[in-house]
Scaffold this active site. Structure first.
Site, PDB file in Angstrom:
ATOM      1  N   LYS A  66     -26.149 -23.105  62.033  1.00 25.71           N
ATOM      2  CA  LYS A  66     -24.963 -23.414  62.832  1.00 25.71           C
ATOM      3  C   LYS A  66     -25.358 -23.330  64.302  1.00 25.71           C
ATOM      4  CE  LYS A  66     -20.243 -22.175  63.853  1.00 25.71           C
ATOM      5  NZ  LYS A  66     -19.082 -21.373  63.524  1.00 25.71           N
ATOM      6  N   LYS A  88     -24.566 -27.538  60.666  1.00 24.74           N
ATOM      7  CA  LYS A  88     -23.370 -27.814  61.447  1.00 24.74           C
ATOM      8  C   LYS A  88     -23.703 -27.842  62.931  1.00 24.74           C
ATOM      9  CE  LYS A  88     -18.986 -25.687  62.467  1.00 24.74           C
ATOM     10  NZ  LYS A  88     -18.235 -24.491  62.438  1.00 24.74           N
TER      11      LYS A  88
HETATM   12  C1  PBG Z   1     -15.558 -20.428  63.518  1.00 30.82           C
HETATM   13  C2  PBG Z   1     -15.741 -21.868  63.275  1.00 30.82           C
HETATM   14  C3  PBG Z   1     -15.885 -22.885  64.230  1.00 30.82           C
HETATM   15  C4  PBG Z   1     -15.886 -24.080  63.508  1.00 30.82           C
HETATM   16  C5  PBG Z   1     -15.776 -23.761  62.154  1.00 30.82           C
HETATM   17  N1  PBG Z   1     -15.718 -22.389  62.029  1.00 30.82           N
HETATM   18  C6  PBG Z   1     -15.899 -22.836  65.712  1.00 30.82           C
HETATM   19  C7  PBG Z   1     -16.916 -22.077  66.427  1.00 30.82           C
HETATM   20  O1  PBG Z   1     -17.904 -21.581  65.867  1.00 30.82           O
HETATM   21  O2  PBG Z   1     -16.725 -21.913  67.617  1.00 30.82           O
HETATM   22  C8  PBG Z   1     -15.955 -25.441  64.115  1.00 30.82           C
HETATM   23  C9  PBG Z   1     -15.484 -26.563  63.267  1.00 30.82           C
HETATM   24  C10 PBG Z   1     -15.275 -27.847  63.976  1.00 30.82           C
HETATM   25  O3  PBG Z   1     -15.566 -28.030  65.166  1.00 30.82           O
HETATM   26  O4  PBG Z   1     -14.754 -28.745  63.308  1.00 30.82           O
HETATM   27  N2  PBG Z   1     -16.568 -19.571  63.411  1.00 30.82           N
END
Ligand code: PBG
Length: 326
Positions: free
Chosen positions: A197, A250
């Site tokens: 991520k 992601k």
């Molecule tokens: C939270 C989380 C996020 C997303 C999914 N879970 C945001 C972040 O890490 O700031 C983002 C999903 C998206 O942008 O569609 N931990």
């Protein structure tokens, strides 16, 4: 001079031949649809940077899930959008059994027992600091965060969730959560780890949806540097060793190389999260008439699959499912 006996265009000469030699196929089975929950009843608010995506109160969310199930979507990931007064430093509401979120998960699972119900584990929707971990003197504490995440995992498992998705990027969280789940008897609850991520600006619209942007600093001490690819292999090694059933990359479209690398190197299913900013860009350009939104949507999803994703979490799920079932 080219070799005149080799003519790759022969395999493209008709729609039937093209279909026959097609290497990648998108299926409704691949999709997980992320949906947003708010308090109240009869509430449906559009997220301004994500046209067509809404925050729903539970009654309307159940209707929305029903519609999606009817068109063949099997996977749903539920995100709660909390009012500021429900948030605190320790994300306490995240492990409150009586919270709207936990009650909603139970209701969803009881009305739709056959769906794959997924949740996201991180502190940010519940944190007054807007961080995924516990913030103390400007630092995100790793091991203290694990205890909080595990409490969240337990109440969600108890509510009947099929797949837990730790998205926090703390070290050791998959093993810690697996252990706590197993000790409580939830050996059948799966973990889909947000493995690679990245600290991405593509999450902007999602943070608007949840009103969850960090109030201090950024997420770079825990989310990965977009410049790094090898590091994704370290994260994947650890997650799988710690018991992740599935791994995730992601965002998706700017990270297709990472999807391919995880697919080539590991045997567990690979998920790609086609995030909010990726959705917003296509919608915005399409609204301006600058590109054909539907075609670009299908091409993007196909490309994510071609890169190696077995599962795609996408805000396009409903639209793409309708298109696929035509
Ligand atoms: C939270 C989380 C996020 C997303 C999914 N879970 C945001 C972040 O890490 O700031 C983002 C999903 C998206 O942008 O569609 N931990």
């Amino acid at each position: 001079m080219y070799n005149k006996s080799r003519r790759p265009r022969r395999n493209r000469k008709s729609a039937a031949i093209r279909a026959m030699v097609e290497e990648t196929t998108l299926s409704i089975n691949d999709f997980i649809y992320p949906v947003f929950l708010i308090e109240g009843s009869g509430q449906k608010e559009e997220i301004s940077s994500m046209p067509g995506i809404y925050r729903y109160s539970l009654d309307l969310l159940l209707k929305e899930i029903h519609e999606c199930v009817e068109i063949g979507i099997k996977g749903f990931c539920i995100f709660p959008s909390l009012k500021e007064d429900k948030k605190d430093k320790y994300a306490t509401e995240g492990h409150n059994k009586n919270s709207l979120y936990i009650q909603a998960l139970m209701k969803i699972k009881s009305q739709f027992p056959d769906i794959v119900l997924m949740t996201d584990i991180a502190m940010d929707p519940y944190s007054s600091d807007g961080h995924d971990g516990l913030l103390e003197n400007g630092e995100i504490l790793n091991d203290e965060t694990l205890e909080i995440l595990a409490k969240m995992a337990l109440v969600q498992a108890e509510a009947g969730v099929d797949i837990l998705g730790p998205s926090d990027m703390m070290d050791g969280r998959v093993g810690y959560i697996r252990n706590v789940l197993d000790e409580a008897g939830y050996t059948q609850v799966s973990i889909m780890s947000y493995t690679a991520k990245y600290a991405s600006a593509f999450y902007g619209p999602f943070r608007e949806a949840l009103d969850s942007a960090p109030k201090f600093g950024d997420k770079k001490t825990y989310q990965m540097n977009p410049a790094n690819a090898s590091e994704a292999l370290i994260e994947a090694d650890l997650d799988i060793e710690e018991g992740a059933d599935m791994i995730m990359v992601k965002p998706a479209l700017a990270y297709l190389d990472i999807i391919k690398s995880l697919k080539d190197n590991y045997d567990v299913p690979v998920t790609a999260y086609n995030v909010s900013g990726e959705y917003a860009m296509i919608k915005a350009a399409s609204e301006k008439g600058w590109l054909d939104g539907e075609k670009v949507m299908m091409e993007s999803l196909l490309s994510i699959k071609r890169a190696g994703a077995d599962i795609i979490i996408t805000y396009f799920a409903k639209e793409a499912a309708k298109k696929l079932s035509k």
